[in-house]
Scaffold this motif. Structure first.
Motif, PDB file in Angstrom:
ATOM      1  N   MET A  19       5.468  13.206  49.769  1.00  0.00           N
ATOM      2  CA  MET A  19       4.228  12.422  49.822  1.00  0.00           C
ATOM      3  C   MET A  19       4.318  11.274  48.826  1.00  0.00           C
ATOM      4  O   MET A  19       4.523  11.495  47.641  1.00  0.00           O
ATOM      5  N   SER A  20       4.214  10.047  49.319  1.00  0.00           N
ATOM      6  CA  SER A  20       4.357   8.859  48.484  1.00  0.00           C
ATOM      7  C   SER A  20       2.994   8.399  47.979  1.00  0.00           C
ATOM      8  O   SER A  20       2.089   8.132  48.767  1.00  0.00           O
ATOM      9  N   ARG A  21       2.867   8.308  46.642  1.00  0.00           N
ATOM     10  CA  ARG A  21       1.604   7.855  46.052  1.00  0.00           C
ATOM     11  C   ARG A  21       1.805   6.495  45.426  1.00  0.00           C
ATOM     12  O   ARG A  21       2.688   6.292  44.600  1.00  0.00           O
ATOM     13  N   GLN A  22       0.970   5.543  45.854  1.00  0.00           N
ATOM     14  CA  GLN A  22       1.038   4.179  45.346  1.00  0.00           C
ATOM     15  C   GLN A  22      -0.338   3.763  44.852  1.00  0.00           C
ATOM     16  O   GLN A  22      -1.359   4.135  45.438  1.00  0.00           O
ATOM     17  N   ILE A  23      -0.353   2.997  43.776  1.00  0.00           N
ATOM     18  CA  ILE A  23      -1.599   2.471  43.220  1.00  0.00           C
ATOM     19  C   ILE A  23      -1.525   0.945  43.257  1.00  0.00           C
ATOM     20  O   ILE A  23      -0.593   0.356  42.709  1.00  0.00           O
ATOM     21  N   VAL A  24      -2.488   0.332  43.921  1.00  0.00           N
ATOM     22  CA  VAL A  24      -2.591  -1.124  43.950  1.00  0.00           C
ATOM     23  C   VAL A  24      -3.583  -1.524  42.863  1.00  0.00           C
ATOM     24  O   VAL A  24      -4.720  -1.047  42.837  1.00  0.00           O
ATOM     25  N   CYS A  26      -8.404  -0.436  40.793  1.00  0.00           N
ATOM     26  CA  CYS A  26      -7.232   0.203  41.407  1.00  0.00           C
ATOM     27  C   CYS A  26      -7.661   0.931  42.675  1.00  0.00           C
ATOM     28  O   CYS A  26      -8.732   1.552  42.718  1.00  0.00           O
ATOM     29  N   VAL A  27      -6.802   0.874  43.691  1.00  0.00           N
ATOM     30  CA  VAL A  27      -7.008   1.682  44.890  1.00  0.00           C
ATOM     31  C   VAL A  27      -5.755   2.508  45.128  1.00  0.00           C
ATOM     32  O   VAL A  27      -4.643   2.088  44.808  1.00  0.00           O
ATOM     33  N   GLU A  28      -5.949   3.684  45.690  1.00  0.00           N
ATOM     34  CA  GLU A  28      -4.856   4.623  45.898  1.00  0.00           C
ATOM     35  C   GLU A  28      -4.407   4.625  47.349  1.00  0.00           C
ATOM     36  O   GLU A  28      -5.239   4.661  48.270  1.00  0.00           O
ATOM     37  N   LEU A  29      -3.086   4.590  47.538  1.00  0.00           N
ATOM     38  CA  LEU A  29      -2.480   4.769  48.855  1.00  0.00           C
ATOM     39  C   LEU A  29      -1.652   6.050  48.840  1.00  0.00           C
ATOM     40  O   LEU A  29      -0.850   6.251  47.936  1.00  0.00           O
ATOM     41  N   ILE A  30      -1.879   6.895  49.807  1.00  0.00           N
ATOM     42  CA  ILE A  30      -1.032   8.068  50.010  1.00  0.00           C
ATOM     43  C   ILE A  30      -0.376   7.905  51.377  1.00  0.00           C
ATOM     44  O   ILE A  30      -1.071   7.779  52.384  1.00  0.00           O
ATOM     45  N   SER A  31       0.955   7.899  51.397  1.00  0.00           N
ATOM     46  CA  SER A  31       1.696   7.665  52.640  1.00  0.00           C
ATOM     47  C   SER A  31       1.189   6.413  53.337  1.00  0.00           C
ATOM     48  O   SER A  31       0.940   6.402  54.535  1.00  0.00           O
ATOM     49  N   ARG A  32       0.963   5.349  52.517  1.00  0.00           N
ATOM     50  CA  ARG A  32       0.570   4.019  52.989  1.00  0.00           C
ATOM     51  C   ARG A  32      -0.830   3.964  53.589  1.00  0.00           C
ATOM     52  O   ARG A  32      -1.177   3.026  54.294  1.00  0.00           O
ATOM     53  N   LEU A  78      -5.094   4.193  52.644  1.00  0.00           N
ATOM     54  CA  LEU A  78      -6.121   4.215  51.606  1.00  0.00           C
ATOM     55  C   LEU A  78      -6.821   5.568  51.593  1.00  0.00           C
ATOM     56  O   LEU A  78      -7.202   6.085  52.639  1.00  0.00           O
ATOM     57  N   THR A  79      -6.992   6.126  50.397  1.00  0.00           N
ATOM     58  CA  THR A  79      -7.636   7.437  50.285  1.00  0.00           C
ATOM     59  C   THR A  79      -9.101   7.344  49.873  1.00  0.00           C
ATOM     60  O   THR A  79      -9.838   8.320  50.017  1.00  0.00           O
ATOM     61  N   GLY A  80      -9.524   6.205  49.330  1.00  0.00           N
ATOM     62  CA  GLY A  80     -10.889   6.087  48.802  1.00  0.00           C
ATOM     63  C   GLY A  80     -10.996   6.558  47.368  1.00  0.00           C
ATOM     64  O   GLY A  80     -12.059   6.460  46.739  1.00  0.00           O
ATOM     65  N   ASN A  81      -9.888   7.072  46.815  1.00  0.00           N
ATOM     66  CA  ASN A  81      -9.869   7.513  45.418  1.00  0.00           C
ATOM     67  C   ASN A  81      -9.568   6.295  44.534  1.00  0.00           C
ATOM     68  O   ASN A  81      -8.428   6.064  44.144  1.00  0.00           O
ATOM     69  N   ASN A  82     -10.598   5.517  44.260  1.00  0.00           N
ATOM     70  CA  ASN A  82     -10.437   4.271  43.515  1.00  0.00           C
ATOM     71  C   ASN A  82     -10.749   4.461  42.032  1.00  0.00           C
ATOM     72  O   ASN A  82     -11.412   5.426  41.642  1.00  0.00           O
ATOM     73  N   LEU A  83     -10.289   3.533  41.220  1.00  0.00           N
ATOM     74  CA  LEU A  83     -10.609   3.502  39.790  1.00  0.00           C
ATOM     75  C   LEU A  83     -11.118   2.102  39.463  1.00  0.00           C
ATOM     76  O   LEU A  83     -10.470   1.111  39.835  1.00  0.00           O
ATOM     77  N   HIS A  84     -12.250   2.012  38.789  1.00  0.00           N
ATOM     78  CA  HIS A  84     -12.823   0.696  38.495  1.00  0.00           C
ATOM     79  C   HIS A  84     -13.606   0.747  37.186  1.00  0.00           C
ATOM     80  O   HIS A  84     -14.464   1.593  37.006  1.00  0.00           O
ATOM     81  N   PHE A  85     -13.253  -0.149  36.278  1.00  0.00           N
ATOM     82  CA  PHE A  85     -13.983  -0.263  35.013  1.00  0.00           C
ATOM     83  C   PHE A  85     -14.236  -1.729  34.686  1.00  0.00           C
ATOM     84  O   PHE A  85     -13.354  -2.576  34.854  1.00  0.00           O
ATOM     85  N   TYR A  86     -15.452  -2.020  34.206  1.00  0.00           N
ATOM     86  CA  TYR A  86     -15.697  -3.239  33.441  1.00  0.00           C
ATOM     87  C   TYR A  86     -15.493  -2.860  31.980  1.00  0.00           C
ATOM     88  O   TYR A  86     -15.860  -1.755  31.557  1.00  0.00           O
ATOM     89  N   ILE A  87     -14.911  -3.768  31.204  1.00  0.00           N
ATOM     90  CA  ILE A  87     -14.508  -3.446  29.835  1.00  0.00           C
ATOM     91  C   ILE A  87     -15.027  -4.505  28.869  1.00  0.00           C
ATOM     92  O   ILE A  87     -14.917  -5.711  29.145  1.00  0.00           O
ATOM     93  N   ASN A  88     -15.580  -4.049  27.766  1.00  0.00           N
ATOM     94  CA  ASN A  88     -16.005  -4.962  26.699  1.00  0.00           C
ATOM     95  C   ASN A  88     -14.758  -5.449  25.959  1.00  0.00           C
ATOM     96  O   ASN A  88     -14.086  -4.672  25.279  1.00  0.00           O
ATOM     97  N   PRO A  89     -14.437  -6.757  26.071  1.00  0.00           N
ATOM     98  CA  PRO A  89     -13.191  -7.249  25.473  1.00  0.00           C
ATOM     99  C   PRO A  89     -13.311  -7.568  23.989  1.00  0.00           C
ATOM    100  O   PRO A  89     -12.322  -7.960  23.363  1.00  0.00           O
ATOM    101  N   GLU A  90     -14.503  -7.415  23.449  1.00  0.00           N
ATOM    102  CA  GLU A  90     -14.752  -7.693  22.027  1.00  0.00           C
ATOM    103  C   GLU A  90     -14.474  -9.154  21.677  1.00  0.00           C
ATOM    104  O   GLU A  90     -14.160  -9.481  20.529  1.00  0.00           O
ATOM    105  N   ARG A  91     -14.585 -10.011  22.665  1.00  0.00           N
ATOM    106  CA  ARG A  91     -14.474 -11.455  22.464  1.00  0.00           C
ATOM    107  C   ARG A  91     -15.041 -12.135  23.707  1.00  0.00           C
ATOM    108  O   ARG A  91     -15.229 -11.495  24.748  1.00  0.00           O
ATOM    109  N   ASP A  92     -15.308 -13.417  23.640  1.00  0.00           N
ATOM    110  CA  ASP A  92     -15.844 -14.151  24.785  1.00  0.00           C
ATOM    111  C   ASP A  92     -14.721 -14.625  25.697  1.00  0.00           C
ATOM    112  O   ASP A  92     -13.581 -14.847  25.256  1.00  0.00           O
ATOM    113  N   SER A  93     -15.060 -14.805  26.978  1.00  0.00           N
ATOM    114  CA  SER A  93     -14.099 -15.370  27.928  1.00  0.00           C
ATOM    115  C   SER A  93     -14.036 -16.881  27.768  1.00  0.00           C
ATOM    116  O   SER A  93     -15.019 -17.532  27.404  1.00  0.00           O
ATOM    117  N   HIS A  94     -12.868 -17.432  28.053  1.00  0.00           N
ATOM    118  CA  HIS A  94     -12.740 -18.877  28.084  1.00  0.00           C
ATOM    119  C   HIS A  94     -13.553 -19.440  29.249  1.00  0.00           C
ATOM    120  O   HIS A  94     -13.763 -18.768  30.268  1.00  0.00           O
TER     121      HIS A  94
END
Length: 245
Positions: A1-6, A27-33, A35-51
């Protein structure tokens, strides 16, 4: 079983070494090419402002990120999610550079220590479409991937689009598994193999009409090139008369 993370990230700017930080990871997960719906998503405080230029790209305000977790708070979740997988990224050097810098701040080894490999779809696209635009938007257009909802960059949306692009870029890659004779099933990853030796392919000789049409086409090419076509020189050469048994 091939697991890939985009995987995709958004950042405060373009320079990890210059102090820019990750503000979003998707991130989204692919199993055997697939999509599984097992996603990972975070907004992150960068401790600085964006350009200002980065804000125009992702549209994620500094105020929105103030109460989000810092990278240190989500690092282990990210590592557990990508562990052992092939990670697929568009312009991988950029995202991996940022992730490695974030891990370095926490005394954690870089990406290579956690994943099986990193695949760069930008490098793949450049090989397949040399000299053409190979941005994610350009590939979506070329491969007929619907990106109509992408008015601004967003890590999770871009990861989902990239998964579709990757599947299209590699479509058919595993459709035919050739039996090389000296490769056992265990060595080939346990995948089923097709033995082409069972097929008998007929050899169809050209008929007189087809030969005449071919000769006529050669004459037209001779005329158009001013009798400079290469094959006539090859035909006239003595070695061209050699028949290999």
């Amino acid at each position: 079983m091939s697991r890939q993370i985009v995987l995709d990230t958004e950042t405060t700017g373009l320079s990890a070494e210059g102090g820019d930080r990750i503000i979003e990871i998707g991130c989204v997960e692919l199993i055997s090419r697939k999509l599984t719906g097992n996603n990972l998503h975070f907004y992150i405080n960068p401790e600085r402002d964006s350009h200002e230029d980065a804000l125009k790209v992702h549209g994620i305000s500094n105020e929105f990120l103030r109460d989000k977790p810092k990278f240190a708070q989500v690092a282990q979740d990210i590592l557990a999610y990508i562990k052992g997988a092939e990670v697929i990224i568009h312009n991988a050097a950029f995202d991996v550079g940022f992730l490695n810098k974030e891990f370095e701040r926490l005394g954690i080894p870089g990406m290579d220590a956690h994943v099986s490999q990193v695949t760069d779809t930008l490098a793949m696209a450049k090989q397949l479409y040399p000299g053409k635009r190979n941005s994610l938007d350009a590939l979506c257009d070329r491969l007929e991937v619907d990106n109509s909802g992408r008015t601004l960059h967003g890590a999770l949306l871009d990861a989902e689009l990239l998964a579709d692009v990757y599947i299209n870029l590699t479509r058919g890659q595993d459709a035919l598994l050739i039996d090389l004779g000296n490769v056992g099933e265990e060595e080939s990853g346990g995948q089923p193999r097709m033995d082409l030796s069972v097929f008998v392919l007929p050899v169809l000789a050209a008929n007189a009409q087809e030969l005449a049409a071919h000769d006529d086409m050669l004459k037209q090419l001779d005329k158009a090139s001013g009798a400079k076509t290469v094959w006539r020189k090859v035909e006239a050469a003595p070695e061209a008369q050699t028949v290999v048994a």
